[in-house]
Design an enzyme around this catalytic site. Structure first.
Site, short mmCIF file in Angstrom:
data_model
loop_
_atom_site.label_atom_id
_atom_site.label_comp_id
_atom_site.label_asym_id
_atom_site.label_seq_id
_atom_site.Cartn_x
_atom_site.Cartn_y
_atom_site.Cartn_z
N ASN A 192 0.81 -1.22 0.00
CA ASN A 192 0.00 0.00 0.00
C ASN A 192 0.85 1.27 0.00
OD1 ASN A 192 -2.42 -1.60 0.18
ND2 ASN A 192 -2.01 -1.82 2.39
N ARG A 193 2.07 1.16 -0.51
CA ARG A 193 3.00 2.29 -0.57
C ARG A 193 3.33 2.87 0.81
NH1 ARG A 193 3.52 -0.01 -4.79
NH2 ARG A 193 3.76 1.00 -6.81
N MET A 194 3.14 2.07 1.85
CA MET A 194 3.52 2.49 3.20
C MET A 194 4.92 1.97 3.49
SD MET A 194 1.09 4.34 4.37
CE MET A 194 1.27 4.37 6.16
#
Length: 216
Positions: A192-194
């Site tokens: 989640n692009r975290m």
């Protein structure tokens, strides 16, 4: 292609990377990730993108090979009359990024630069293949040449010049640069692009280091 670019995406499914997983120092952590990248089959795991600025303050970047890592910094070698060396002499500051795309990792380093000692240059030069040594003599790096034939002719001239020599000496215009980090960021891709971003930062003249987590 323009439409495809908007949908190009790779989902990162990697393990977490937290401060307690870091090596005690930035250079030990970098060495650890270099070993892991090489073991994973990353081609030229020591390749790094060097970014510089010149007198016009406009950035320029290119890929070079890291040839040394220790507490003093990261080292690469080049022609001292090249465009990159000209930039470095002007700004005395640069950044490098190791892009290990296959591992969803990168390391970003920035700080001041300095020339390595002649002894360090000589030690590395002696480890280079003879062909690479001759190429360093033949190429006036970053200058405009007439065509490919001009390069091949220059190499032939140099090859004949040193044909009788067992040892090819290092050119006076060739040597190493060392980037001494002020910041070293270790980046690990996550879902989640975290992403995990852990940055070593040097504080003051004491060269004491602090590690901080950054938002992705």
């Amino acid at each position: 292609m323009a439409e495809r670019l908007a949908t190009m995406r790779v989902d990162y499914d990697c393990e977490g990377f937290d401060i307690d997983a870091l090596a005690p120092t930035w250079h030990e952590q970098l060495a650890r990730w270099l070993v892991e990248a090489e073991a994973a089959g990353v081609a030229e795991a020591n390749a790094m993108v060097l970014a510089t600025t010149g007198e016009d303050s406009r950035p320029s970047s290119r890929t070079v090979l890291c040839k040394g890592v220790d507490a003093r910094g990261v080292v690469f070698f080049t022609n001292y009359t090249s465009a990159k060396s000209h930039d470095l002499r002007v700004s005395r500051y640069a950044s490098v990024t190791f892009p290990w795309y296959a591992l969803h990792r990168q390391v970003h380093i920035r700080g001041p630069v300095e020339l390595v000692t002649p002894a360090e240059t000589q030690e590395y030069w002696a480890s280079r293949p003879r062909g690479s040594q001759l190429g360093a003599w033949a190429s006036a790096q970053s200058t405009v040449v007439r065509d490919r034939r001009a390069l091949d002719d220059a190499l032939e001239v140099v090859s004949q010049r040193f044909a009788a020599e067992t040892v090819v000496p290092a050119p006076p215009h060739w040597g190493g640069w060392r980037l001494t980090p002020e910041q070293v960021e270790f980046w690990q891709g996550r879902e989640n692009r975290m992403h995990d971003r852990l940055r070593f930062e040097v504080d003051g003249h004491e060269r004491t280091w602090t590690v901080r987590r950054l938002a992705p």
